[in-house]
Design a protein around this motif. Structure first.
Motif, mmCIF file in Angstrom:
data_model
loop_
_atom_site.group_PDB
_atom_site.id
_atom_site.type_symbol
_atom_site.label_atom_id
_atom_site.label_comp_id
_atom_site.label_asym_id
_atom_site.label_seq_id
_atom_site.Cartn_x
_atom_site.Cartn_y
_atom_site.Cartn_z
ATOM 1 N N THR A 131 29.655 43.504 37.793
ATOM 2 C CA THR A 131 29.319 42.171 38.309
ATOM 3 C C THR A 131 29.907 41.066 37.434
ATOM 4 O OG1 THR A 131 27.223 42.228 37.076
ATOM 5 C CG2 THR A 131 27.182 42.977 39.380
ATOM 6 N N SER A 134 29.995 37.379 38.386
ATOM 7 C CA SER A 134 28.770 36.626 38.610
ATOM 8 C C SER A 134 28.143 36.064 37.342
ATOM 9 C CB SER A 134 27.735 37.520 39.316
ATOM 10 O OG SER A 134 27.260 38.516 38.429
ATOM 11 N N GLY A 160 31.087 40.232 45.088
ATOM 12 C CA GLY A 160 29.982 40.280 46.041
ATOM 13 C C GLY A 160 28.848 39.400 45.578
ATOM 14 N N ALA A 161 28.062 38.888 46.502
ATOM 15 C CA ALA A 161 26.980 37.972 46.171
ATOM 16 C C ALA A 161 25.774 38.716 45.623
ATOM 17 C CB ALA A 161 26.589 37.176 47.406
ATOM 18 N N THR A 163 23.133 36.534 44.226
ATOM 19 C CA THR A 163 22.114 35.526 44.501
ATOM 20 C C THR A 163 22.729 34.510 45.468
ATOM 21 O OG1 THR A 163 22.666 33.815 42.862
ATOM 22 C CG2 THR A 163 21.465 35.763 42.062
ATOM 23 N N PRO A 164 21.954 33.580 45.982
ATOM 24 C CA PRO A 164 22.532 32.551 46.864
ATOM 25 C C PRO A 164 23.571 31.675 46.169
ATOM 26 C CG PRO A 164 20.140 32.638 47.119
ATOM 27 C CD PRO A 164 20.468 33.497 45.943
ATOM 28 N N TYR A 165 23.636 31.726 44.841
ATOM 29 C CA TYR A 165 24.550 30.859 44.096
ATOM 30 C C TYR A 165 25.826 31.584 43.652
ATOM 31 C CZ TYR A 165 20.239 28.155 43.811
ATOM 32 O OH TYR A 165 19.091 27.469 44.129
ATOM 33 N N THR A 166 25.898 32.883 43.858
ATOM 34 C CA THR A 166 27.053 33.658 43.388
ATOM 35 C C THR A 166 28.311 33.266 44.151
ATOM 36 O OG1 THR A 166 25.549 35.518 43.008
ATOM 37 C CG2 THR A 166 27.904 35.986 42.907
ATOM 38 N N VAL A 167 29.438 33.226 43.440
ATOM 39 C CA VAL A 167 30.721 32.955 44.076
ATOM 40 C C VAL A 167 30.937 33.970 45.201
ATOM 41 C CG1 VAL A 167 31.998 34.394 42.448
ATOM 42 C CG2 VAL A 167 33.182 32.571 43.652
ATOM 43 N N ARG A 168 31.453 33.510 46.348
ATOM 44 C CA ARG A 168 31.438 34.339 47.552
ATOM 45 C C ARG A 168 32.707 35.146 47.783
ATOM 46 N NH1 ARG A 168 26.351 34.869 49.860
ATOM 47 N NH2 ARG A 168 25.148 33.132 49.019
ATOM 48 N N ASP A 169 33.839 34.677 47.287
ATOM 49 C CA ASP A 169 35.075 35.395 47.590
ATOM 50 C C ASP A 169 36.040 35.290 46.417
ATOM 51 O OD1 ASP A 169 36.788 32.923 47.952
ATOM 52 O OD2 ASP A 169 35.340 32.601 49.560
ATOM 53 N N GLU A 191 23.875 32.524 39.057
ATOM 54 C CA GLU A 191 24.751 33.368 39.877
ATOM 55 C C GLU A 191 24.472 34.849 39.670
ATOM 56 O OE1 GLU A 191 28.919 32.247 40.242
ATOM 57 O OE2 GLU A 191 28.463 30.430 39.112
#
Length: 248
Positions: A131, A134, A160-161, A163-169, A191
Motif C-alpha cells: 500500500t 497510500s 487501490g483505495a 479510505t475515501p481519501y486515498t489516491v484513486r488511480d 489516505e
C-alpha cells in the motif's frame, strides 16, 4: 545443568583464545591460554571443529564459518540497537511517533518504529509493502525511484483505495509524486488510516532509498508542518547512525 554451563564456558574460552590468533594456534597453546587441561581442550576442540566454529589447518586451529556468523549476528544486533536508540531520541525531540524505512529489492521495509503510550504509532492494518501509494513513507520512497522501477512496483502492487481519501488511480498518484518532489515534504492525510495524518522526508543514506516519517492524530494536523520541520533539523545529526541500518 552446572556441568553443561561449565562446558559452554570452557568452549567459549577456547573460541576467544583461537580468535586472538589470526594465523591460528595449536591445541596445546589454546589449552594453556584458556586455562584448560589438555585432554579437555582436545575434546572441546574436536566438537567445535565438527560444528564449524573452528577449522583445523596444518596443525593449528582457526575460527570457522559458524563463528563468523555469530560475530555477524552480534554486529547486526548492535546496529539495530543503535537505530532504535536514534529513533527514540527523535521521538522524544519531536513529540510524535517516528518511522524509518527503506526500499530494497523491490519492496518497502520498515526497519524501525518508535512510539509511546502518549504517542502511539499507526497500526499496520493493511500491508505497508502493498500500500505504498497510500502512506507518506511509501510515496516518499516511490518518489526516489526511477520511472521504470516505479512501474515495476505498480505492476506488483496496484493502486487501490483504502479510505475515501486515498489516491484513486495511477495518473493521480504520479502527479502527487511529482508535486512532492518539487515541494516536499511528503504529506498524507487519512489516505492509509482514518484519523491520522503523516509526513515523510527522504534520506540520503547508503545505496537504498530511505525515508523517515512522523504521524499525528488528525485533530493535531495544525502541528504537522512544525513537527516535520523539527524532524528535519534533528535527523541530520543522526544520519550517520541511521545509514548503518541500510545494511541490516
Amino acid at each position: 545443568m552446572p556441568t553443561l554451563i561449565g562446558s559452554v564456558q570452557r568452549a567459549l574460552r577456547l573460541l576467544e583464545a583461537a580468535g586472538a590468533h589470526r594465523d591460528g594456534a595449536p591445541a596445546k597453546q589454546l589449552a594453556r591460554e584458556a586455562g584448560l587441561p589438555l585432554p579437555t581442550a582436545y575434546h572441546l576442540l574436536r566438537t567445535l571443529t565438527h560444528e564449524g566454529y573452528l577449522r583445523r589447518e596444518s596443525g593449528v586451529f582457526l575460527l570457522g564459518e559458524a563463528a563468523g556468523r555469530l560475530a555477524d549476528g552480534g554486529r547486526q544486533q548492535k546496529r539495530r540497537s543503535m537505530v532504535r536508540d536514534s529513533l527514540d531520541a527523535l521521538r522524544e525531540a519531536v513529540g510524535a511517533p517516528v518511522y524509518f524505512a527503506v526500499y530494497r529489492a523491490g519492496e518497502i521495509e520498515v526497519l524501525g518504529v518508535s512510539d509511546s503510550p502518549d504517542t502511539p504509532a499507526v497500526r499496520e492494518w493493511a500491508d505497508f509493502r502493498a500500500t505504498a501509494h497510500s502512506h507518506a513513507v511509501g510515496r516518499c520512497l516511490l518518489g526516489q525511484l526511477d520511472e521504470s522501477s516505479r512501474r515495476d512496483h505498480y505492476d506488483r502492487h496496484p493502486v487501490g483505495a483504502l479510505t475515501p481519501y486515498t489516491v484513486r488511480d495511477l495518473r493521480a498518484l504520479e502527479e502527487r509524486i511529482a508535486r512532492d518532489a518539487r515541494h516536499g515534504p511528503v504529506i498524507e492525510r487519512q489516505e492509509y488510516a482514518l484519523g491520522t495524518v503523516c509526513a515523510a522526508l527522504p534520506l540520503v543514506a547508503g545505496e537504498d532509498p530511505a525515508a523517515v516519517a512522523i504521524s499525528l492524530p488528525v485533530g493535531q494536523e495544525d502541528r504537522l508542518l512544525s513537527v516535520v520541520e523539527r524532524l528535519r533539523s534533528e535527523v541530520g545529526a543522526l544520519l550517520s547512525t541511521l545509514s548503518i541500518s541500510i545494511s541490516i
